[in-house]
Motif scaffolding. Sequence first.
Motif, PDB file in Angstrom:
ATOM      1  N   ALA A  42      60.559  77.418  75.966  1.00  0.00           N
ATOM      2  CA  ALA A  42      59.250  75.876  76.272  1.00  0.00           C
ATOM      3  C   ALA A  42      59.488  75.350  74.787  1.00  0.00           C
ATOM      4  N   GLY A  45      62.567  72.768  75.182  1.00  0.00           N
ATOM      5  CA  GLY A  45      62.286  71.638  76.136  1.00  0.00           C
ATOM      6  C   GLY A  45      60.700  70.849  75.632  1.00  0.00           C
ATOM      7  N   ARG A  46      60.329  70.660  74.971  1.00  0.00           N
ATOM      8  CA  ARG A  46      59.239  69.887  74.433  1.00  0.00           C
ATOM      9  C   ARG A  46      59.376  69.498  73.180  1.00  0.00           C
ATOM     10  N   HIS A  47      59.814  70.246  71.829  1.00  0.00           N
ATOM     11  CA  HIS A  47      59.640  69.864  70.460  1.00  0.00           C
ATOM     12  C   HIS A  47      60.821  69.813  69.623  1.00  0.00           C
ATOM     13  N   ARG A  49      65.074  69.336  69.141  1.00  0.00           N
ATOM     14  CA  ARG A  49      66.349  68.401  69.532  1.00  0.00           C
ATOM     15  C   ARG A  49      67.629  69.646  70.063  1.00  0.00           C
TER      16      ARG A  49
END
Length: 258
Positions: A42, A45-47, A49
């Motif tokens: 997760a 995917g969100r925080h 690179r």
Amino acid sequence: MGSIYFEADCQWPRLHPLNERVIAVRHHPMLIVESTRQLALALQGRHLRIAGDEPLEAVSVRMGMRLRAQPVERGSATDVAVTLSLSDLAKNGGGLTAFRATAEYRHAGVPFASCTMRLARPSALTVPAAGTVKYSTFLHLPAAAVGVAADFDVMLARASQGRILVMPRDSGHPVLLGGQSIRLPALGVLEAGRQAVLLSSGMTPASVAGLRVDLHAPVPPHGALVETEREAEPGSVWLFVTSAGSLAAEGSVMLLRP
């Protein structure tokens, strides 16, 4: 909480497929590892690179539990609080190629488990080496002998001369195999090792207080050889996974009287 510190909540159902079907259940230790893997995914995917198009995968896992602090669930699910920190960030061209995630688990404010997972490029573990020994006859072990709730959770089989092989009963197991077809993911290797140590030691699943695995090379989904050896340190058992005669993974299982 910052660029490398995070908090999360997990909910572990009492009737999770890996858990025993009992009134008061202590959750399967793989739920700790799988929760850490999902949280790391997760974050990617969100925080974070990530360099390249594929998410980084676990190549090393350390997990430990305080046996007497483990929550016991009699209802529908256990709510677990998690603190997650990142370290050892490796970058290439501004994107991450590897990092380490450390998750601390609490229930009702009491710490009961931790898991450290190193994630790296999938290309670091390409495909299993050719020449894995083929066994014409093998027998899957009973679920009770390897400390799992159901036959489809069995990861091991016995071949000739008493050899113990990684041979998942359910080749599409959604948790332990995670959809992989060309190599066994770290979670599957860890569970196969846990089962092998329980088989060789005769101890119960409730005695497992720690798990460790390091992947050195791809582990094929079927046919790798698993061997165990007691360490000099009381309660600790080494495990070795070989493929085509070469060491593919090693680790250990800590066993304590609950």
